[in-house]
Design a protein around this motif. Sequence first.
Motif, PDB file in Angstrom:
ATOM      1  N   ALA A 200       0.832  -1.201   0.000  1.00 42.75           N
ATOM      2  CA  ALA A 200       0.000   0.000   0.000  1.00 42.75           C
ATOM      3  C   ALA A 200       0.866   1.250   0.000  1.00 42.75           C
ATOM      4  N   ARG A 201       1.948   1.240   0.797  1.00 40.81           N
ATOM      5  CA  ARG A 201       2.867   2.380   0.839  1.00 40.81           C
ATOM      6  C   ARG A 201       3.494   2.612  -0.529  1.00 40.81           C
ATOM      7  N   LYS A 202       4.030   1.538  -1.084  1.00 37.98           N
ATOM      8  CA  LYS A 202       4.728   1.666  -2.367  1.00 37.98           C
ATOM      9  C   LYS A 202       3.761   2.033  -3.484  1.00 37.98           C
ATOM     10  N   GLY A 203       2.553   1.452  -3.441  1.00 39.96           N
ATOM     11  CA  GLY A 203       1.568   1.744  -4.479  1.00 39.96           C
ATOM     12  C   GLY A 203       1.169   3.209  -4.493  1.00 39.96           C
ATOM     13  N   LEU A 204       0.941   3.776  -3.309  1.00 33.82           N
ATOM     14  CA  LEU A 204       0.571   5.195  -3.237  1.00 33.82           C
ATOM     15  C   LEU A 204       1.745   6.069  -3.647  1.00 33.82           C
ATOM     16  N   ALA A 205       2.967   5.668  -3.273  1.00 31.32           N
ATOM     17  CA  ALA A 205       4.157   6.438  -3.652  1.00 31.32           C
ATOM     18  C   ALA A 205       4.302   6.505  -5.167  1.00 31.32           C
ATOM     19  N   VAL A 206       4.032   5.392  -5.820  1.00 29.20           N
ATOM     20  CA  VAL A 206       4.115   5.359  -7.291  1.00 29.20           C
ATOM     21  C   VAL A 206       3.082   6.308  -7.905  1.00 29.20           C
ATOM     22  N   ARG A 207       1.871   6.306  -7.367  1.00 22.21           N
ATOM     23  CA  ARG A 207       0.820   7.171  -7.893  1.00 22.21           C
ATOM     24  C   ARG A 207       1.147   8.644  -7.663  1.00 22.21           C
ATOM     25  N   LEU A 208       1.785   8.940  -6.559  1.00 20.42           N
ATOM     26  CA  LEU A 208       2.097  10.338  -6.248  1.00 20.42           C
ATOM     27  C   LEU A 208       3.211  10.906  -7.129  1.00 20.42           C
ATOM     28  N   LYS A 209       3.921  10.026  -7.851  1.00 19.12           N
ATOM     29  CA  LYS A 209       4.942  10.509  -8.783  1.00 19.12           C
ATOM     30  C   LYS A 209       4.315  11.306  -9.921  1.00 19.12           C
ATOM     31  N   SER A 210       3.012  11.140 -10.090  1.00 22.34           N
ATOM     32  CA  SER A 210       2.301  11.890 -11.134  1.00 22.34           C
ATOM     33  C   SER A 210       2.095  13.348 -10.749  1.00 22.34           C
ATOM     34  N   PHE A 211       2.437  13.675  -9.502  1.00 24.77           N
ATOM     35  CA  PHE A 211       2.256  15.040  -9.010  1.00 24.77           C
ATOM     36  C   PHE A 211       3.620  15.640  -8.691  1.00 24.77           C
ATOM     37  N   PRO A 212       4.206  16.350  -9.659  1.00 16.35           N
ATOM     38  CA  PRO A 212       5.557  16.914  -9.459  1.00 16.35           C
ATOM     39  C   PRO A 212       5.623  17.922  -8.319  1.00 16.35           C
ATOM     40  N   GLU A 213       4.468  18.439  -7.902  1.00 17.76           N
ATOM     41  CA  GLU A 213       4.458  19.411  -6.808  1.00 17.76           C
ATOM     42  C   GLU A 213       4.678  18.751  -5.455  1.00 17.76           C
ATOM     43  N   LEU A 214       4.615  17.406  -5.404  1.00 19.32           N
ATOM     44  CA  LEU A 214       4.813  16.678  -4.157  1.00 19.32           C
ATOM     45  C   LEU A 214       6.213  16.075  -4.095  1.00 19.32           C
ATOM     46  N   GLU A 215       6.772  16.055  -2.902  1.00 17.54           N
ATOM     47  CA  GLU A 215       8.032  15.368  -2.647  1.00 17.54           C
ATOM     48  C   GLU A 215       7.808  14.382  -1.498  1.00 17.54           C
ATOM     49  N   VAL A 216       7.828  13.094  -1.822  1.00 17.40           N
ATOM     50  CA  VAL A 216       7.623  12.079  -0.792  1.00 17.40           C
ATOM     51  C   VAL A 216       8.917  11.934   0.001  1.00 17.40           C
ATOM     52  N   VAL A 217       8.880  12.348   1.260  1.00 18.19           N
ATOM     53  CA  VAL A 217      10.059  12.350   2.114  1.00 18.19           C
ATOM     54  C   VAL A 217      10.325  10.969   2.706  1.00 18.19           C
ATOM     55  N   GLU A 218       9.250  10.283   3.109  1.00 13.24           N
ATOM     56  CA  GLU A 218       9.426   8.994   3.792  1.00 13.24           C
ATOM     57  C   GLU A 218       8.182   8.131   3.640  1.00 13.24           C
ATOM     58  N   LEU A 219       8.406   6.819   3.559  1.00  6.61           N
ATOM     59  CA  LEU A 219       7.321   5.847   3.610  1.00  6.61           C
ATOM     60  C   LEU A 219       7.365   5.235   5.005  1.00  6.61           C
ATOM     61  N   CYS A 220       6.391   5.571   5.851  1.00  2.00           N
ATOM     62  CA  CYS A 220       6.398   5.149   7.250  1.00  2.00           C
ATOM     63  C   CYS A 220       5.536   3.905   7.445  1.00  2.00           C
ATOM     64  N   ASN A 221       6.032   2.964   8.227  1.00  2.00           N
ATOM     65  CA  ASN A 221       5.289   1.725   8.446  1.00  2.00           C
ATOM     66  C   ASN A 221       4.392   1.760   9.673  1.00  2.00           C
ATOM     67  N   GLY A 222       4.343   2.901  10.352  1.00  2.00           N
ATOM     68  CA  GLY A 222       3.490   3.002  11.530  1.00  2.00           C
ATOM     69  C   GLY A 222       3.472   4.399  12.109  1.00  2.00           C
ATOM     70  N   GLY A 223       2.626   4.583  13.122  1.00  2.00           N
ATOM     71  CA  GLY A 223       2.421   5.892  13.705  1.00  2.00           C
ATOM     72  C   GLY A 223       3.634   6.479  14.374  1.00  2.00           C
ATOM     73  N   GLU A 224       4.390   5.655  15.084  1.00  2.00           N
ATOM     74  CA  GLU A 224       5.551   6.170  15.811  1.00  2.00           C
ATOM     75  C   GLU A 224       6.582   6.779  14.860  1.00  2.00           C
ATOM     76  N   GLN A 225       6.843   6.094  13.764  1.00  2.00           N
ATOM     77  CA  GLN A 225       7.796   6.597  12.777  1.00  2.00           C
ATOM     78  C   GLN A 225       7.292   7.899  12.149  1.00  2.00           C
ATOM     79  N   ALA A 226       5.992   7.972  11.888  1.00  2.00           N
ATOM     80  CA  ALA A 226       5.411   9.174  11.292  1.00  2.00           C
ATOM     81  C   ALA A 226       5.532  10.366  12.235  1.00  2.00           C
ATOM     82  N   ILE A 227       5.232  10.149  13.503  1.00  2.00           N
ATOM     83  CA  ILE A 227       5.314  11.223  14.498  1.00  2.00           C
ATOM     84  C   ILE A 227       6.747  11.733  14.606  1.00  2.00           C
TER      85      ILE A 227
END
Length: 274
Positions: free
Chosen positions: A15-42
Amino acid sequence: MSKIRTLIVDDEPLARKGLAVRLKSFPELEVVELCNGGEQAIAQCQTNDIDLVFLDIQMPGMNGFEVARALSESVKPLPAIVFVTAFDQYAVQAFEIHALDYILKPVDDNRLKQAVEKVQSYLKTQQDNVHKKKLASFVAGITGNNCEEILKKLATGDTLVDKKYPESIAVKEQGEIVRVSTATIQWVDAAGDYMCLHCSDGQTHILRKTMKELEQELDPALFVRVHRSAIVNTKQISKLVTQSSGEYLLVLDNGQELKVSRSYRDKVKAALAS
């Protein structure tokens, strides 16, 4: 405008990788990190300038609502949050009521485009206070409730109110009813159909109740589930030890050691960090 620094938070790798691939269609976005849980995101939001978080709701440890609460309390300015959910039965009404954006799984390209455009508009207006109030309203009553209950209440227009937790628990002992102050409970473990309340005065009180029932009575801001058969008062925790096997061991102030199961590990670590 600089690129929108983005996090993707989901416990499912595909799910993380799939959404990251789709977001490549939006050059205005920069995906900084793919987090596997809440603690990492915080941690990422606290140490980096994050503008946008795509946040899954159903995650082990901390669910998306709990992560949102933690972010609203600890991160300034608060990033825009787009929830990702499989709760299609309630999600549309629930999130529209509170004007927070959402994406249903499986992710639709057009819906993703709308969400990104909404985020761009929000960031341009820089209405952080407005967004924070709306998010605060949304997460205000999540403590003690599961995801399904929250969305059902929101979908029907019910107000989420912080649950009040009792300061004591009634325990029957030898024909008498004893009031046990919850603040004195150090930890709880299950013994068949009974709960053993281990208290700071050295006494152990036996309560006929299921772990789930007792957990709902105890304030989650003070008590955390560490195992399917154990609950701990966070104020009694001395340290969390990582063993050579990779498992975690919780040590209380009184020296009591308790195993932390993998499914509750992230929630315990988050409770210790708060």
